[in-house]
Design an enzyme around this catalytic site. Structure first.
Site, mmCIF file in Angstrom:
data_model
loop_
_atom_site.group_PDB
_atom_site.id
_atom_site.type_symbol
_atom_site.label_atom_id
_atom_site.label_comp_id
_atom_site.label_asym_id
_atom_site.label_seq_id
_atom_site.Cartn_x
_atom_site.Cartn_y
_atom_site.Cartn_z
ATOM 1 N N LYS A 229 0.844 -1.350 -0.149
ATOM 2 C CA LYS A 229 -0.011 -0.035 0.065
ATOM 3 C C LYS A 229 0.913 1.313 -0.036
ATOM 4 O O LYS A 229 0.623 2.046 -0.835
ATOM 5 C CB LYS A 229 -1.072 -0.230 1.204
ATOM 6 C CG LYS A 229 -1.734 1.156 1.190
ATOM 7 C CD LYS A 229 -3.072 0.878 2.204
ATOM 8 C CE LYS A 229 -2.756 0.772 3.589
ATOM 9 N NZ LYS A 229 -2.636 1.881 4.340
ATOM 10 N N SER A 230 2.019 1.430 0.968
ATOM 11 C CA SER A 230 2.715 2.525 0.899
ATOM 12 C C SER A 230 3.359 2.753 -0.518
ATOM 13 O O SER A 230 3.568 3.773 -0.895
ATOM 14 C CB SER A 230 3.755 2.327 1.834
ATOM 15 O OG SER A 230 3.142 2.273 3.429
ATOM 16 N N ARG B 218 2.856 5.955 -3.181
ATOM 17 C CA ARG B 218 4.009 6.771 -3.652
ATOM 18 C C ARG B 218 4.448 6.609 -5.415
ATOM 19 O O ARG B 218 4.784 7.518 -5.778
ATOM 20 C CB ARG B 218 5.200 6.522 -2.764
ATOM 21 C CG ARG B 218 5.189 6.887 -1.301
ATOM 22 C CD ARG B 218 5.968 6.185 -0.384
ATOM 23 N NE ARG B 218 6.144 6.664 0.807
ATOM 24 C CZ ARG B 218 5.391 6.620 1.714
ATOM 25 N NH1 ARG B 218 4.225 5.755 1.477
ATOM 26 N NH2 ARG B 218 5.454 6.901 2.803
ATOM 27 N N ARG C 106 -8.566 11.549 12.720
ATOM 28 C CA ARG C 106 -7.129 11.377 12.892
ATOM 29 C C ARG C 106 -6.514 12.648 13.046
ATOM 30 O O ARG C 106 -6.679 13.669 12.184
ATOM 31 C CB ARG C 106 -6.807 10.499 11.681
ATOM 32 C CG ARG C 106 -7.462 9.006 12.085
ATOM 33 C CD ARG C 106 -6.796 8.080 11.014
ATOM 34 N NE ARG C 106 -5.177 7.756 11.294
ATOM 35 C CZ ARG C 106 -4.849 6.991 10.405
ATOM 36 N NH1 ARG C 106 -5.439 6.380 9.238
ATOM 37 N NH2 ARG C 106 -3.547 6.695 10.783
ATOM 38 N N GLN D 156 4.620 8.907 7.349
ATOM 39 C CA GLN D 156 3.585 10.027 6.695
ATOM 40 C C GLN D 156 4.138 11.392 6.811
ATOM 41 O O GLN D 156 4.198 12.094 5.783
ATOM 42 C CB GLN D 156 2.420 9.629 7.169
ATOM 43 C CG GLN D 156 1.851 8.292 6.670
ATOM 44 C CD GLN D 156 0.388 8.221 7.403
ATOM 45 O OE1 GLN D 156 0.182 8.832 8.128
ATOM 46 N NE2 GLN D 156 -0.204 6.768 6.655
ATOM 47 N N ASP E 292 2.065 -1.247 11.930
ATOM 48 C CA ASP E 292 0.770 -1.691 11.369
ATOM 49 C C ASP E 292 0.467 -3.260 11.415
ATOM 50 O O ASP E 292 -0.595 -3.612 11.349
ATOM 51 C CB ASP E 292 0.756 -1.376 9.829
ATOM 52 C CG ASP E 292 0.610 0.082 9.370
ATOM 53 O OD1 ASP E 292 0.313 0.757 10.193
ATOM 54 O OD2 ASP E 292 1.045 0.321 8.263
ATOM 55 N N ARG F 32 -6.288 1.062 17.976
ATOM 56 C CA ARG F 32 -5.762 -0.263 17.930
ATOM 57 C C ARG F 32 -5.436 -0.980 19.170
ATOM 58 O O ARG F 32 -5.423 -2.136 19.368
ATOM 59 C CB ARG F 32 -4.635 -0.654 16.795
ATOM 60 C CG ARG F 32 -5.225 -0.315 15.322
ATOM 61 C CD ARG F 32 -4.438 -0.646 14.419
ATOM 62 N NE ARG F 32 -4.950 -0.510 13.062
ATOM 63 C CZ ARG F 32 -4.403 -0.255 11.930
ATOM 64 N NH1 ARG F 32 -2.723 -0.059 12.029
ATOM 65 N NH2 ARG F 32 -5.025 -0.211 10.947
ATOM 66 N N ARG G 75 -7.352 -3.718 9.562
ATOM 67 C CA ARG G 75 -6.611 -4.742 9.976
ATOM 68 C C ARG G 75 -6.767 -5.523 11.283
ATOM 69 O O ARG G 75 -6.550 -6.543 11.606
ATOM 70 C CB ARG G 75 -4.935 -4.026 10.623
ATOM 71 C CG ARG G 75 -4.422 -3.441 9.189
ATOM 72 C CD ARG G 75 -2.949 -3.096 9.338
ATOM 73 N NE ARG G 75 -2.523 -2.146 8.226
ATOM 74 C CZ ARG G 75 -2.241 -2.344 7.157
ATOM 75 N NH1 ARG G 75 -2.473 -3.573 6.414
ATOM 76 N NH2 ARG G 75 -1.827 -1.498 6.442
HETATM 77 C C1 S3P Z 1 2.767 4.772 6.202
HETATM 78 C C2 S3P Z 1 3.179 5.181 7.544
HETATM 79 C C3 S3P Z 1 2.660 4.663 8.888
HETATM 80 C C4 S3P Z 1 1.788 3.590 8.594
HETATM 81 C C5 S3P Z 1 0.696 3.634 7.428
HETATM 82 C C6 S3P Z 1 1.553 3.879 6.154
HETATM 83 C C7 S3P Z 1 3.063 5.379 5.090
HETATM 84 O O1 S3P Z 1 1.958 5.629 9.289
HETATM 85 O O2 S3P Z 1 1.122 3.367 9.968
HETATM 86 O O3 S3P Z 1 -0.268 2.606 7.544
HETATM 87 O O4 S3P Z 1 2.837 4.697 3.833
HETATM 88 O O5 S3P Z 1 3.957 6.137 4.967
HETATM 89 P P1 S3P Z 1 2.655 6.819 10.199
HETATM 90 O O6 S3P Z 1 3.502 7.631 9.408
HETATM 91 O O7 S3P Z 1 1.640 7.799 10.865
HETATM 92 O O8 S3P Z 1 3.340 5.840 11.275
#
Ligand code: S3P
Length: 464
Positions: A46-47, A51, A147, A194, A340, A371, A417
């Site tokens: 996903k990350s 990007r 959030r 993030q 995660d 969580r 999750r």
């Molecule tokens: C992510 C960073 C993480 C992660 C999220 C995806 C990212 O969050 O928990 O699912 O793709 O950069 P945080 O930056 O809030 O730790």
């Protein structure tokens, strides 16, 4: 127990389970017992999928993506760039072609960009959009709108950005054009990829140098991908710097299978006697492998086969067999590397001999749900003793007995999750596990129920 938030940067209160029939969602019903066997490939990371779209959109040239995650979160990012005038073909079975518009090529979308459930879309885009010549509004669903966003808006404002949040520091975000962004040196108070990525994306549009220092290593996909796109970065341990005004050159990107999605199967095959799974092509970026390190420290049998480099990321096949697990104190340095994967790890902890203690993980309280509270609630409903701590949890494992969980009904609180973690608990339950509110599984793992059923989990997805 009522889920609550006690993080240093509080989110608004977590919702109660959906009791309104109008908001009925799909649910999972998972038969007790069973084994997980065979070979499978979980969907793309996903990350990295986010990007690839973002950098592809502002690159020069065509970015060919394969293995793209066709889940709601990454699709929200894709739709946002289409709305900003970027021509994107696909997705078609994981293939996406992004016709890069160049760093200055995005256009006013003329409407609010809906980020759905996706914190990564909202936080990374807030940085990238701070450098544009048009205003944008970013909206989210109920969970995302609770959030915390000040973690990005405050440093972005320090760079000269104009961003509004609600008075609670939450979405919707309104990002307005400014004459000039300037680089800053920012020391992040929380370990967040993030936040780091948001500032680096803003830094592409800023004059001077933008540097981000992290209190602990966080996922570095943005840095790796920027480098692969030919953008100069200066990296030293715990710190990354870039200068604005460079260019990105499109490259092909093969997205590895998501270790965060593989985590459910790593736990499932570890706890279900008679299992053996080969998880193919899983991304093993060192900033993401906390789940493997922690499971191995608990005694898990996870083999790494065919380690290779794909694109800018290490990838391998993971072979998992069941093993007797023991409770551990989770090492502090592994927490950001497994951030995660804790919902799945808590299921493993319940199946371990002795106690597992997690501390230093207050960030878990401001994810798609709280969580810690939500997992404790579900574990308790399935007969497990779990003590909630302000920054973690203590779980009393029930060891080698076949029926660790009682079976029963749990709520995911709209958190993908949580839903998938409790599905795996059924492998060691004495009765069926029913999981409510499973619509958001599609945000990260479309087809989860079918893939898990194919491997042997007795899961049925009941439509809303
Ligand atoms: C992510 C960073 C993480 C992660 C999220 C995806 C990212 O969050 O928990 O699912 O793709 O950069 P945080 O930056 O809030 O730790």
């Amino acid at each position: 127990m009522t889920p609550s938030s006690r993080a240093t940067e509080p989110a608004a209160p977590v919702s109660t389970p959906a009791s309104n029939p109008a908001s009925r969602q799909p649910r999972f019903v998972v038969a007790p017992g069973g084994t997980l066997r065979g070979q499978l490939r979980v969907p793309g990371d996903k990350s990295i999928s986010h990007r690839a779209i973002m950098l592809g959109a502002i690159a020069d040239g065509v970015t060919e993506i394969s293995g793209f995650l066709e889940g709601a979160d990454a699709l929200a990012t894709l739709a946002a760039f289409r709305a900003m005038g970027v021509v994107i073909d696909g997705p078609d079975r994981g293939r996406v072609r992004v016709m890069g518009a160049g760093l200055e090529g995005l256009r006013d979308p003329g409407l609010a960009l809906a980020m759905g459930n996706s914190g990564t879309s909202m936080r990374l885009l807030s940085g990238l959009l701070s450098g544009q010549r048009f205003a944008t509004t970013l909206t989210g669903d109920a969970s995302l709108s609770r959030r915390p966003m000040r973690r990005v808006t405050e440093p972005l404002r320090a760079m000269g950005a104009e961003i509004e949040t609600t008075s609670a520091g939450t979405a919707p975000l309104v990002v307005r054009p400014v004459a000039n962004l300037h680089g800053i040196h920012y020391r992040m108070p929380v370990a967040s990829a993030q936040v780091k990525s948001s500032l680096l994306l803003a830094g592409l549009y800023a004059t001077g140098e933008t540097c981000v220092t992290e209190p602990a290593p966080t996922r570095d996909h943005t840095e790796r991908m920027l480098t692969a796109f030919g953008y100069p970065l200066e990296r030293t341990p715990g710190r990354v710097c870039l200068h604005g005004g460079g260019r990105l050159r499109a490259i092909p990107i093969a997205v590895p299978a998501d270790i965060s999605s593989a985590a459910f199967f790593l736990v499932g095959a570890s706890i279900a006697p008679g299992s053996e799974l080969l998880l193919q092509g899983v991304g093993l970026n060192p900033t993401r492998i906390g789940v493997i390190n922690i499971l191995r420290a608990m005694g898990a049998d996870i083999g790494v086969e065919g380690l290779r480099e794909e694109g800018a990321e290490p990838v391998a096949d993971l072979r998992v067999r069941p093993a007797p697990l023991r409770g551990i104190e989770i090492p502090a340095d592994q927490v950001p590397l497994a951030i995660d994967e804790f919902p799945a790890l808590f299921i493993a902890a319940a199946c371990a001999e002795g106690e597992t203690l997690l501390t230093g993980a207050e960030e878990l309280r401001v994810k798609e749900s709280d969580r810690i509270a939500v997992m404790a609630e579900g574990l308790t409903a399935l007969g497990i003793r779990a003590e909630v701590l302000p920054d973690g949890i203590r779980i009393v494992g029930r060891g080698q007995r076949p029926d660790v969980f009682t079976g029963g009904r749990v709520h995911s609180h709209d958190d993908h999750r949580i839903a998938m973690s409790f599905a795996m608990a059924a492998l060691r339950a004495s009765g069926p596990v029913e999981i409510e509110d499973c619509a958001n599984v599609d945000t990260s793992f479309p087809g989860f129920a079918a893939l898990a059923a194919g491997a042997g989990l007795g899961i049925v997805e009941e439509a809303a």
